[in-house]
Design a protein around this motif. Sequence first.
Motif, short mmCIF file in Angstrom:
data_model
loop_
_atom_site.label_atom_id
_atom_site.label_comp_id
_atom_site.label_asym_id
_atom_site.label_seq_id
_atom_site.Cartn_x
_atom_site.Cartn_y
_atom_site.Cartn_z
N TYR A 45 0.78 -1.23 0.00
CA TYR A 45 0.00 0.00 0.00
C TYR A 45 0.82 1.30 0.00
O TYR A 45 0.27 2.36 -0.27
N TYR A 46 2.13 1.19 0.28
CA TYR A 46 2.91 2.42 0.38
C TYR A 46 4.20 2.38 -0.44
O TYR A 46 5.10 3.18 -0.22
N LYS A 47 4.30 1.46 -1.40
CA LYS A 47 5.55 1.35 -2.14
C LYS A 47 5.84 2.60 -2.98
O LYS A 47 7.00 3.00 -3.11
N LEU A 48 4.81 3.22 -3.55
CA LEU A 48 5.04 4.42 -4.34
C LEU A 48 5.52 5.59 -3.48
O LEU A 48 6.53 6.22 -3.79
N PRO A 49 4.82 5.90 -2.35
CA PRO A 49 5.35 6.98 -1.49
C PRO A 49 6.73 6.68 -0.93
O PRO A 49 7.57 7.57 -0.81
N LEU A 50 6.98 5.40 -0.59
CA LEU A 50 8.29 5.03 -0.07
C LEU A 50 9.38 5.21 -1.12
O LEU A 50 10.47 5.69 -0.83
N ALA A 51 9.06 4.81 -2.36
CA ALA A 51 10.03 4.96 -3.45
C ALA A 51 10.31 6.44 -3.70
O ALA A 51 11.47 6.85 -3.89
N THR A 52 9.27 7.26 -3.67
CA THR A 52 9.43 8.71 -3.87
C THR A 52 10.29 9.32 -2.77
O THR A 52 11.17 10.14 -3.02
N ALA A 53 10.02 8.90 -1.53
CA ALA A 53 10.79 9.41 -0.40
C ALA A 53 12.26 8.98 -0.50
O ALA A 53 13.16 9.76 -0.18
N ALA A 54 12.48 7.75 -0.94
CA ALA A 54 13.85 7.25 -1.06
C ALA A 54 14.62 8.04 -2.12
O ALA A 54 15.80 8.38 -1.93
#
Length: 259
Positions: A45-54
Amino acid sequence: MLSAQKQSEKKKTLHKKYPSEARPYMQSLHGKAKLRFCLQYLWDYYKLPLATAAIALYIALYAVYGRFTHKDTVLYAALVNVAVGETLTEELSSRFLTAQNLNTNANTFRLYSGLYLTDDENNIYHEYTYASRLKILASIDAEQLDVALMNKEAFDAFSQNGYLSNLDELLAEEVPALHQQLAPYFVTNTVILEDNSEDLLLDGSAVYHAETESYPMGLDLSASPMIQKGGFQETVYLGIIKNSPRIHTVFDYLEYLFV
Protein backbone atom coordinates in the motif's frame (compact mmCIF):
# COMPACT_ATOMS: atom_id res chain seq x y z
CA MET A 1 -7.08 -28.63 8.96
CA LEU A 2 -7.24 -27.93 5.24
CA SER A 3 -10.42 -25.92 5.71
CA ALA A 4 -8.78 -23.78 8.39
CA GLN A 5 -5.77 -23.17 6.13
CA LYS A 6 -7.99 -22.06 3.24
CA GLN A 7 -9.91 -19.82 5.58
CA SER A 8 -6.68 -18.24 6.77
CA GLU A 9 -5.48 -17.63 3.20
CA LYS A 10 -8.83 -16.13 2.29
CA LYS A 11 -8.65 -13.82 5.27
CA LYS A 12 -5.17 -12.69 4.28
CA THR A 13 -6.42 -11.93 0.78
CA LEU A 14 -9.29 -9.87 2.15
CA HIS A 15 -6.91 -7.94 4.37
CA LYS A 16 -4.80 -7.05 1.31
CA LYS A 17 -7.85 -5.79 -0.53
CA TYR A 18 -9.30 -3.91 2.44
CA PRO A 19 -6.56 -2.22 4.53
CA SER A 20 -9.08 -1.20 7.26
CA GLU A 21 -9.39 -4.85 8.27
CA ALA A 22 -5.63 -5.40 8.46
CA ARG A 23 -5.13 -4.10 12.00
CA PRO A 24 -7.10 -6.76 13.91
CA TYR A 25 -5.50 -9.48 11.84
CA MET A 26 -2.03 -8.03 12.50
CA GLN A 27 -2.73 -7.98 16.24
CA SER A 28 -3.43 -11.69 16.13
CA LEU A 29 0.05 -12.40 14.77
CA HIS A 30 3.30 -12.72 16.71
CA GLY A 31 7.04 -12.68 16.08
CA LYS A 32 8.33 -13.14 12.57
CA ALA A 33 4.85 -13.66 11.15
CA LYS A 34 3.84 -10.21 12.38
CA LEU A 35 6.99 -8.64 10.96
CA ARG A 36 6.47 -10.28 7.56
CA PHE A 37 2.86 -9.11 7.51
CA CYS A 38 3.86 -5.52 8.34
CA LEU A 39 6.51 -5.44 5.64
CA GLN A 40 4.14 -6.93 3.08
CA TYR A 41 1.45 -4.45 4.10
CA LEU A 42 3.79 -1.50 3.68
CA TRP A 43 4.97 -2.79 0.32
CA ASP A 44 1.43 -3.38 -0.96
CA TYR A 45 0.00 0.00 0.00
CA TYR A 46 2.91 2.42 0.38
CA LYS A 47 5.55 1.35 -2.14
CA LEU A 48 5.04 4.42 -4.34
CA PRO A 49 5.35 6.98 -1.49
CA LEU A 50 8.29 5.03 -0.07
CA ALA A 51 10.03 4.96 -3.45
CA THR A 52 9.43 8.71 -3.87
CA ALA A 53 10.79 9.41 -0.40
CA ALA A 54 13.85 7.25 -1.06
CA ILE A 55 14.60 9.10 -4.30
CA ALA A 56 14.17 12.47 -2.60
CA LEU A 57 16.49 11.39 0.23
CA TYR A 58 19.11 10.17 -2.28
CA ILE A 59 19.02 13.48 -4.17
CA ALA A 60 19.35 15.45 -0.93
CA LEU A 61 22.28 13.35 0.32
CA TYR A 62 23.98 13.53 -3.08
CA ALA A 63 23.64 17.34 -3.09
CA VAL A 64 25.11 17.57 0.41
CA TYR A 65 27.96 15.22 -0.54
CA GLY A 66 28.69 17.25 -3.67
CA ARG A 67 28.70 20.49 -1.69
CA PHE A 68 31.27 19.24 0.80
CA THR A 69 33.50 17.41 -1.72
CA HIS A 70 33.40 19.96 -4.56
CA LYS A 71 36.73 21.31 -5.78
CA ASP A 72 37.30 24.35 -7.96
CA THR A 73 39.33 23.61 -11.09
CA VAL A 74 42.18 26.10 -11.19
CA LEU A 75 43.42 25.14 -14.67
CA TYR A 76 42.75 22.65 -17.45
CA ALA A 77 45.72 21.32 -19.44
CA ALA A 78 46.13 18.58 -22.03
CA LEU A 79 49.02 16.34 -23.06
CA VAL A 80 48.60 15.66 -26.79
CA ASN A 81 50.98 13.17 -28.45
CA VAL A 82 53.05 13.49 -25.28
CA ALA A 83 53.50 10.77 -22.68
CA VAL A 84 55.00 11.53 -19.26
CA GLY A 85 55.78 9.56 -16.15
CA GLU A 86 54.00 9.75 -12.82
CA THR A 87 56.49 12.16 -11.25
CA LEU A 88 56.39 14.64 -14.12
CA THR A 89 52.59 14.35 -14.26
CA GLU A 90 52.44 15.53 -10.64
CA GLU A 91 54.89 18.36 -11.34
CA LEU A 92 52.84 19.53 -14.32
CA SER A 93 49.58 19.47 -12.38
CA SER A 94 49.07 19.11 -8.62
CA ARG A 95 52.42 20.62 -7.60
CA PHE A 96 51.44 23.82 -9.39
CA LEU A 97 48.70 24.20 -6.77
CA THR A 98 51.27 23.88 -4.00
CA ALA A 99 53.55 26.40 -5.72
CA GLN A 100 50.63 28.85 -5.80
CA ASN A 101 49.85 28.21 -2.11
CA LEU A 102 46.40 26.88 -3.01
CA ASN A 103 44.46 24.50 -0.77
CA THR A 104 44.49 21.12 -2.51
CA ASN A 105 41.37 20.08 -0.59
CA ALA A 106 39.38 22.86 -2.23
CA ASN A 107 41.17 23.18 -5.58
CA THR A 108 42.27 20.84 -8.34
CA PHE A 109 44.30 20.89 -11.55
CA ARG A 110 42.78 18.90 -14.42
CA LEU A 111 45.37 17.34 -16.72
CA TYR A 112 44.03 15.39 -19.69
CA SER A 113 46.33 12.63 -20.91
CA GLY A 114 46.17 9.85 -23.47
CA LEU A 115 45.20 12.22 -26.32
CA TYR A 116 46.67 11.56 -29.76
CA LEU A 117 46.36 13.36 -33.09
CA THR A 118 47.97 11.88 -36.19
CA ASP A 119 47.21 11.46 -39.89
CA ASP A 120 49.69 8.60 -40.19
CA GLU A 121 47.67 5.40 -40.49
CA ASN A 122 50.77 3.39 -39.58
CA ASN A 123 51.12 5.20 -36.26
CA ILE A 124 50.22 2.86 -33.38
CA TYR A 125 48.08 5.62 -31.85
CA HIS A 126 46.13 6.38 -35.04
CA GLU A 127 43.04 4.54 -33.77
CA TYR A 128 42.75 7.00 -30.87
CA THR A 129 42.71 10.08 -33.12
CA TYR A 130 38.94 10.29 -33.67
CA ALA A 131 38.08 9.99 -29.98
CA SER A 132 40.85 12.48 -29.09
CA ARG A 133 39.50 15.04 -31.58
CA LEU A 134 36.04 14.78 -30.03
CA LYS A 135 37.46 15.15 -26.52
CA ILE A 136 39.52 18.20 -27.50
CA LEU A 137 36.65 19.90 -29.35
CA ALA A 138 34.22 19.26 -26.50
CA SER A 139 36.69 20.60 -23.94
CA ILE A 140 37.36 23.76 -25.93
CA ASP A 141 33.65 24.39 -26.54
CA ALA A 142 32.98 23.97 -22.80
CA GLU A 143 35.89 26.31 -21.93
CA GLN A 144 37.54 23.43 -20.10
CA LEU A 145 40.91 23.54 -21.82
CA ASP A 146 43.40 26.35 -21.17
CA VAL A 147 46.77 25.08 -22.37
CA ALA A 148 48.03 22.19 -24.46
CA LEU A 149 51.45 20.55 -24.28
CA MET A 150 52.13 18.72 -27.54
CA ASN A 151 54.59 17.50 -30.14
CA LYS A 152 55.07 19.14 -33.57
CA GLU A 153 52.32 17.16 -35.31
CA ALA A 154 49.73 18.08 -32.70
CA PHE A 155 51.02 21.68 -32.59
CA ASP A 156 50.43 21.94 -36.36
CA ALA A 157 46.91 20.54 -35.99
CA PHE A 158 45.98 22.97 -33.19
CA SER A 159 47.49 25.86 -35.15
CA GLN A 160 45.77 25.13 -38.46
CA ASN A 161 42.39 24.88 -36.77
CA GLY A 162 42.79 28.28 -35.13
CA TYR A 163 42.66 27.06 -31.54
CA LEU A 164 45.76 28.91 -30.32
CA SER A 165 46.29 32.49 -29.15
CA ASN A 166 48.78 34.95 -30.62
CA LEU A 167 51.38 34.83 -27.85
CA ASP A 168 53.16 37.98 -28.99
CA GLU A 169 50.00 40.10 -28.71
CA LEU A 170 48.59 38.38 -25.64
CA LEU A 171 51.67 38.49 -23.43
CA ALA A 172 52.87 41.92 -24.57
CA GLU A 173 49.53 43.44 -23.60
CA GLU A 174 48.82 41.54 -20.38
CA VAL A 175 52.23 40.68 -18.86
CA PRO A 176 55.06 42.65 -20.53
CA ALA A 177 57.77 41.32 -18.22
CA LEU A 178 56.79 37.70 -18.93
CA HIS A 179 56.60 38.52 -22.66
CA GLN A 180 60.18 39.74 -22.58
CA GLN A 181 61.31 36.62 -20.72
CA LEU A 182 59.58 34.14 -23.03
CA ALA A 183 59.85 35.89 -26.42
CA PRO A 184 63.04 33.95 -27.37
CA TYR A 185 61.01 30.72 -27.16
CA PHE A 186 58.07 31.83 -29.32
CA VAL A 187 57.36 29.52 -32.27
CA THR A 188 55.45 30.79 -35.30
CA ASN A 189 52.89 28.58 -37.01
CA THR A 190 50.08 28.95 -39.54
CA VAL A 191 46.32 29.06 -39.16
CA ILE A 192 44.04 28.26 -42.09
CA LEU A 193 41.46 31.02 -42.24
CA GLU A 194 39.64 29.68 -45.30
CA ASP A 195 40.25 27.01 -47.91
CA ASN A 196 38.49 25.04 -50.66
CA SER A 197 38.78 21.60 -49.06
CA GLU A 198 35.03 20.99 -49.50
CA ASP A 199 35.29 21.74 -53.23
CA LEU A 200 38.04 19.14 -53.55
CA LEU A 201 35.66 16.47 -52.26
CA LEU A 202 33.26 17.27 -55.10
CA ASP A 203 35.82 17.88 -57.82
CA GLY A 204 39.04 15.89 -57.74
CA SER A 205 40.56 18.03 -60.51
CA ALA A 206 40.33 21.23 -58.42
CA VAL A 207 43.54 22.77 -57.10
CA TYR A 208 43.79 23.31 -53.35
CA HIS A 209 44.23 26.87 -52.17
CA ALA A 210 43.90 28.49 -48.75
CA GLU A 211 43.96 31.84 -47.04
CA THR A 212 46.33 31.65 -44.09
CA GLU A 213 47.92 33.76 -41.37
CA SER A 214 51.09 33.17 -39.40
CA TYR A 215 52.00 34.39 -35.93
CA PRO A 216 53.65 33.08 -32.72
CA MET A 217 51.29 30.37 -31.47
CA GLY A 218 53.51 28.18 -29.36
CA LEU A 219 56.28 28.12 -26.79
CA ASP A 220 59.26 25.84 -27.21
CA LEU A 221 59.54 24.26 -23.77
CA SER A 222 63.07 22.96 -24.28
CA ALA A 223 64.38 25.63 -21.91
CA SER A 224 61.95 24.69 -19.14
CA PRO A 225 63.85 22.95 -16.32
CA MET A 226 60.80 20.83 -15.62
CA ILE A 227 60.48 19.61 -19.23
CA GLN A 228 64.21 19.00 -19.46
CA LYS A 229 63.91 16.44 -16.67
CA GLY A 230 61.40 14.53 -18.80
CA GLY A 231 64.07 13.42 -21.27
CA PHE A 232 61.90 13.95 -24.36
CA GLN A 233 63.34 12.94 -27.73
CA GLU A 234 61.45 15.68 -29.58
CA THR A 235 60.45 19.25 -28.85
CA VAL A 236 57.45 19.82 -26.62
CA TYR A 237 55.36 22.90 -27.44
CA LEU A 238 52.87 24.78 -25.31
CA GLY A 239 49.91 26.63 -26.78
CA ILE A 240 47.30 28.78 -25.04
CA ILE A 241 43.72 28.10 -26.09
CA LYS A 242 42.02 31.23 -27.45
CA ASN A 243 38.84 31.08 -25.38
CA SER A 244 40.50 30.28 -22.05
CA PRO A 245 38.60 32.06 -19.24
CA ARG A 246 41.49 31.49 -16.81
CA ILE A 247 44.13 33.45 -18.69
CA HIS A 248 45.80 35.00 -15.64
CA THR A 249 46.23 31.56 -14.11
CA VAL A 250 47.78 30.50 -17.43
CA PHE A 251 50.37 33.27 -17.01
CA ASP A 252 51.17 31.94 -13.53
CA TYR A 253 51.56 28.49 -15.04
CA LEU A 254 54.03 29.76 -17.67
CA GLU A 255 56.15 31.33 -14.93
CA TYR A 256 55.95 28.07 -12.97
CA LEU A 257 57.24 26.05 -15.95
CA PHE A 258 60.23 28.32 -16.51
CA VAL A 259 61.31 28.79 -12.90
